[in-house]
Design a protein around this motif. Sequence first.
Motif, PDB file in Angstrom:
ATOM      1  N   GLU B 130       7.080  -2.394  13.124  1.00 39.13           N
ATOM      2  CA  GLU B 130       8.428  -2.423  11.685  1.00 39.13           C
ATOM      3  C   GLU B 130       7.179  -4.240  11.314  1.00 39.13           C
ATOM      4  OE1 GLU B 130      12.049  -4.203  13.357  1.00 39.13           O
ATOM      5  OE2 GLU B 130      12.674  -3.165  12.181  1.00 39.13           O
ATOM      6  N   ALA B 133       7.009  -3.873   7.782  1.00 39.40           N
ATOM      7  CA  ALA B 133       8.844  -4.147   6.790  1.00 39.40           C
ATOM      8  C   ALA B 133       9.124  -5.337   6.615  1.00 39.40           C
ATOM      9  CB  ALA B 133       9.655  -3.969   7.987  1.00 39.40           C
ATOM     10  N   ALA B 134       8.452  -6.037   8.022  1.00 41.23           N
ATOM     11  CA  ALA B 134       9.081  -8.160   8.073  1.00 41.23           C
ATOM     12  C   ALA B 134       7.392  -8.801   7.020  1.00 41.23           C
ATOM     13  CB  ALA B 134       7.614  -8.439   8.955  1.00 41.23           C
ATOM     14  N   MET B 135       7.265  -7.696   6.543  1.00 44.38           N
ATOM     15  CA  MET B 135       5.673  -8.239   5.447  1.00 44.38           C
ATOM     16  C   MET B 135       6.730  -7.706   3.746  1.00 44.38           C
ATOM     17  SD  MET B 135       1.892  -6.704   4.684  1.00 44.38           S
ATOM     18  CE  MET B 135       1.093  -6.883   6.240  1.00 44.38           C
ATOM     19  N   ASP B 136       7.842  -6.691   3.908  1.00 44.81           N
ATOM     20  CA  ASP B 136       8.796  -6.915   3.090  1.00 44.81           C
ATOM     21  C   ASP B 136       9.286  -7.873   3.010  1.00 44.81           C
ATOM     22  OD1 ASP B 136       8.682  -4.982   0.719  1.00 44.81           O
ATOM     23  OD2 ASP B 136      10.256  -4.401   1.456  1.00 44.81           O
TER      24      ASP B 136
END
Lengths: 269, 265
Positions: B130, B133-136
């Motif tokens: 993830e 996803a965390a970056m997003d």
Amino acid sequence: MASSDPSVMIDLNGVRFSYADRPILQGIDLTIKKGEIVAIMGGSGGGKTTLLGLMAGRLKPSSGSVTLDGFDVPHLGKKDLYALRRRIGMLFQFGALFTDLTVFDNVAFPYREQTDLPEAMIQALVLMKLEAVGLRGAHRLMPSELSGGMARRVALARAVALDPALMLYDEPFTGLDPISVGIIGRLIKRLNRALGMTSIIVTHDLNETLRLADRVIVLSGGKVHRDMAPDEIRETEDPFIRQFADGLPDGPVPFHYPAEDYLTELMGS
Amino acid sequence: MTGRMAAILESLGHLLTGRLDRLGLAARFAGALVLVLWMSIRRTSLIIRELYFSGVRSLSIIAVSGLFVGMVLAVQGYEVLQRYGSTESLGVIVALSLVRELGPVVTALLFAGRASSAVTAEIGLMRATEQLAAMDMMAVDPLSRVIAPRFLAAIVSMPLLAAIFSVAGIIGAWIIGVQLIGIDDGAFWSQMQASVDVRIDVLDGLLKSIVFGTAVGLISVFEGYFAAPTAEGIASATTRTVVISSLSVLMLDLVLTVMMFRGLS
């Protein structure tokens, strides 16, 4: 329209969502006010994490509306969505720290990417955030050198780096020892009060939830099953919640995955 | 009988549409990647980091392979050339084979195995844990922060590595041909200098490796980005990167070579 009410942070209206052909959410209506700590509970695969994805605009509902602080989330362009997300923090289930960066650089990441602050200022801010989660002394370590609980705390420091108005927690207690669960729970509450945030916690840790939340939403069958205060949960006779609270293997949530008749299958047709 | 035929046809059809679907996904991914390319070109520090991991760390395998390929070419070339009494052309033969063909192609194959497989595994694991996803969620586009620098690094490293491969190969041929067999040193170099053309040989070879770098880079980031977030998913994505990259390089090489020679005549 409820979304024009300035005291409302999130408003979900008739939200439906399916993965491929499998319906996950079947008409969720939910309003969360600013400053609240709301826990969302329900069985595994019940769409709790999906709900967070919808609120953050990572997923689009098949129908219904998602309004966050007055913004129509599913219809935002990438630029506006990213502008909105700068005000949202999210703690992922296992922290999702960047494994190629040190603890310090992980927490510095949002500042370096989103602000033009000078490096000296960033250094001070990062150390302050790490101090708040008690890990200032660990800032030189790599994520692989941290325990599960420490990694979750670093991820929390990173998630609140830009002082978000809304924090989303995806299973923040999963896989942690009781001490770490207590620490994370207390941090969530403290950050919520200190920064005036709204917090949404997806979890199935009932004990910690009851200590923490202002309101508990129980999902079942893709719908809001109950919406109640923590005290009510302790007393309720609702069979689904009782099964959940008491950890009973069988009940409204069946122990057996749907199967054909046992005897027929064993004996052959 | 007809039932079985129908079943075979159906599974063939499924196979075909599955492949086409994947190709379409790759095309859309490449389009999205091109859109963020400009933004990530300005973040040179990120690209330099990837250049180090993909390019610099591949130097030893490329240089050593080049040296051995050049040595083998010299031995094989000498054996044929001496039948016609023109052993002093050894330098030309080796240099042309390396600069036009072996340099770009073998470098691309080695690069796919050494660097691209690692990129696929890294991105696949970042997705599974993830991190993307965390970056997003932090309003940072993983496409421009993670994917584009790795893609650009492949395009930049490939021609440089191919040039180093060719140089190492020529040195290897010189060691065998001049030092050990005893071909005239002056003839070895002067014939090479007279016959290797910058435009036709060197630039075309360079062009090839830029195309190979683009293909291999795209395949490695694509497979990583869409890898299933499981151990098997990442393992098979890594394998696919190496297999598809290698086949693409060989096919593209044929197409490019035909186009380049057609342009000459």
